[in-house]
Design a protein around this motif. Structure first.
Motif: not given
Ligand SMILES: *[C@@H]1O[C@H](CO)[C@@H](O)[C@H](O)[C@H]1NC(C)=O
Ligand SMILES: *[C@@H]1O[C@H](CO)[C@@H](O)[C@H](O)[C@H]1NC(C)=O
Ligand SMILES: *[C@@H]1O[C@H](CO)[C@@H](O)[C@H](O)[C@H]1NC(C)=O
Ligand SMILES: *[C@@H]1O[C@H](CO)[C@@H](O)[C@H](O)[C@H]1NC(C)=O
Ligand SMILES: *[C@@H]1O[C@H](CO)[C@@H](O)[C@H](O)[C@H]1NC(C)=O
Ligand SMILES: [Cu+2]
Length: 582
Positions: A404, A436-437, A439, A450, A452-454, A477
């Motif tokens: 991410n 970070p998460h 899944f 969602n 989105n990325t950073e 994705f």
């Molecule tokens: C990635 O980062 C975005 C922005 O902080 C966040 O909204 C999104 O949930 C994150 N996705 C994952 C898969 O960690």
């Protein structure tokens, strides 16, 4: 007499001291091979149309660099165009010479128009076929060539080689590829696609006005040839085959393999494959056998679905006139070329590649590890900022990431920042070691997520000598897809691959720690994962990225910093005096 003896003595002592102190950039007993590369425009015509093409020395593909194992190499690059550039010697280890590696804003600032920079490095303990290419924007669309390392010892395979044949795949674009990238980034859409694939710059007879632009190579019945196959395409994995002939793979990414025979190969951008081919088929009256390459399709994005074709022409057959093809529709068929969606073939082929693992060429795979990083490799769909118009899918923008984190190039070279120990510059060592998460990475309905990325420049930092394992996990994705991940400055061992989600409790038990393939670019299975092991024994900053250029632009990249070890021989050399500045 005595005096000269003493002088000699001191001379030797001085040399020994120099070597011990690590002041010599490379072993001075080896010869230095020098090359001059002028980056210049050249008018080139393909597919009925002329265009100004970015080239090295006016050649397309660019000149071949051929050196011996152990040589010192100096390539003086004169940038004669009004654009920035850098060049990369893809797969060269660059031991302690990261300044010569090439990725813009990672190991150097660009060579600006009118400027010169000399890349200096030693080619040590590698032999076989590699490539070089531009590493700035999308310039490698036409700025690429073969990098061949002749071995110190005889080849570990016995067949006498009649001749070497380079087979370099590329893509032909009618558009300026720098503009393709700019438009893609500005709109958030997917990129335009190429018009043709090419073999050694030639599209072949399936394209308009291209009969004369067809790669043809003369062979003699009964003789064995070495094909040095390179995929320099920007955005596509390829299948390649020669009608009726089988290929024996003997080396990939400049590391010998256990030889195996195959009707076709799959080759990802950045990968190289050396194969032996014996001209042992009975030709018809034309004496011609077609060879062909087309995409290995793993993505739902628009793609170049064309086929590039060339010919083997057997000597002493009735027709040797080149102007005669297409000779007969039948002679344009390569039955052994896999279908574009043939993932089973791609998987079977990849699984056959094993390190030679002989006494002369041991497989030095780390048996134990100090650190495991598990990283997703993913596409993303970013919400459009309020003040911008995005015309990508669902009015958003495409991006890509690792864990991410979408890598954004900094405004100065990370290697310089690292060397000067500047803590500012926005580069942080906090690349996440796990997604970070958690899944279901490869399952689920991606459109409900969602995506989105950073954005930033988070990097992986390890002490010298660390045995690091990186597990690359594809995600669903937008789509599951095969990503060719390239690591600079190190070879790695692909100890495991699989489909679905990596299982840290179960999968490591199934690793191959005996003869896994040694490479610099791994084609991570679509909807799957690959585990690679690296001995981090090269101090410096090393780019890790997807070798599909569109994904690198979208941020599917990070860098890996190897700190200095003990003493000068385990430390990064000082920057060369002509290193470009930002
Ligand atoms: C990635 O980062 C975005 C922005 O902080 C966040 O909204 C999104 O949930 C994150 N996705 C994952 C898969 O960690
Ligand atoms: C390739 O794509 C073009 C444009 O989408 C299509 O018209 C053509 O039929 C396709 N060719 C093949 C061989 O799939
Ligand atoms: C859009 O807004 C962001 C901050 O929200 C700003 O950094 C950026 O420069 C703006 N872009 C344009 C095109 O105005
Ligand atoms: C680099 O910076 C760190 C932290 O500020 C410091 O501990 C270290 O001694 C510095 N190294 C050099 C070579 O200056
Ligand atoms: C070329 O590189 C320099 C140094 O980073 C930068 O300042 C300049 O904007 C670049 N030029 C272009 C056209 O991108
Ligand atoms: Cu990719």
């Amino acid at each position: 007499m005595e005096g000269t003896g003493v002088l000699k003595h001191y001379g030797v002592l001085f040399l020994v001291l120099l070597i011990i102190s690590g002041a010599l950039p490379y072993c001075s007993s080896q010869p230095t091979k020098r090359f001059q590369f002028n980056l210049e425009w050249k008018k080139v015509t393909r597919l009925c149309k002329a265009k100004q093409l970015l080239t090295v020395n006016g050649q397309f593909p660019g000149p071949t660099i051929a050196v011996n194992e152990g040589d010192n190499v100096e390539i003086k690059v004169n940038n004669r165009i009004a654009k920035n550039t850098t060049l990369h010697w893809h797969g060269i280890r660059q031991l302690r010479t990261g300044w010569a590696d090439g990725p813009a804003y990672v190991t150097q600032c660009p060579i600006r128009g009118g400027q010169t920079y000399t890349y200096r490095f030693t080619v040590a303990d590698q032999r076989g076929t590699l490539l070089w290419h531009a590493h700035y924007a999308w310039q490698r669309a036409s700025v690429y060539g073969a990098f061949i390392i002749y071995p110190r010892l005889p080849y570990p395979f016995s067949a006498p080689i009649q001749e070497e044949i380079p087979i370099i795949f590329g893509e032909w674009w009618d558009l300026d590829t720098d503009e393709v990238e700019k438009t893609m980034m500005a709109t958030g859409e997917g990129p335009a696609i190429s018009l043709a694939y090419t073999i050694n710059g030639l599209p072949g007879p399936l394209f308009p006005c291209s009969n004369k632009d067809t790669f043809t190579h003369m062979v003699e019945y009964g003789k064995t040839y070495m094909l040095r196959i390179i995929n320099a395409a920007l955005n596509d994995e390829l299948f390649f085959a020669i009608a009726k002939h089988s290929l024996t793979v003997v080396e990939v990414d400049a590391a010998y393999t256990k030889p195996f025979t195959t009707p076709a190969i799959m080759i990802a951008p950045g990968q190289t494959t050396t194969v032996l081919l014996t001209a042992n088929q009975v030709p018809d009256s034309t004496g011609m056998f077609p060879m062909a390459a087309r995409t290995y399709l793993t993505s739902v994005f628009p793609f170049d679905n064309s086929t590039t074709m060339g010919f083997l022409q057997y000597k002493n057959t009735r027709s040797t006139r080149r102007t005669k093809y297409p000779v007969h529709p039948r002679s344009l068929k390569v039955d052994n070329l896999p279908q574009m969606e043939d993932t089973p073939f791609a998987t079977k082929f990849s699984n056959k590649i094993r390190s030679l693992a002989s006494p002369e060429y041991p497989c030095n795979v780390p048996k134990t590890i100090d650190k495991r990083v598990i990283s997703t490799i993913s596409l993303n769909l970013q919400d459009c900022p309020k003040n911008k118009t995005c015309t990508g899918y669902m009015g958003k923008s495409f991006f890509a990431s690792m864990n991410n984190q979408s890598f954004v190039r900094p405004s100065t070279s990370i290697l310089e920042t690292h060397y000067k120990n500047i803590s500012s510059g926005g580069i942080s060592s906090e690349f996440p070691e796990k997604p970070p998460h958690a899944f279901d990475y490869t399952g689920g309905n991606p459109s409900t997520q969602n995506m989105n990325t950073e954005f930033g420049q988070k990097v992986i930092v390890v002490p010298y000598g660390t045995n690091i394992e990186i597990v690359l996990q594809d995600t669903s994705f937008l789509n599951v897809e095969n990503h060719p991940i390239h690591v600079h400055g190190h070879n790695f061992f692909i100890v495991g691959t699989g489909f679905g989600n990596f299982n840290e409790a179960k999968d490591p038990a199934k690793y191959n720690l005996v003869d896994p393939p040694e490479r610099n670019t791994v084609a991570v299975p679509m909807g799957g994962w690959a585990a690679i092991r690296i001995k981090a024994d090269n101090p410096g900053v090393w780019f890790i990225h997807c070798h599909l250029e569109e994904h690198t632009s979208w941020g599917l990249a990070t860098a890996f910093v190897v700190q200095n070890g003990q003493g000068p021989s385990q430390s990064l050399l000082p920057p060369p005096p002509d290193l470009p500045s930002c």
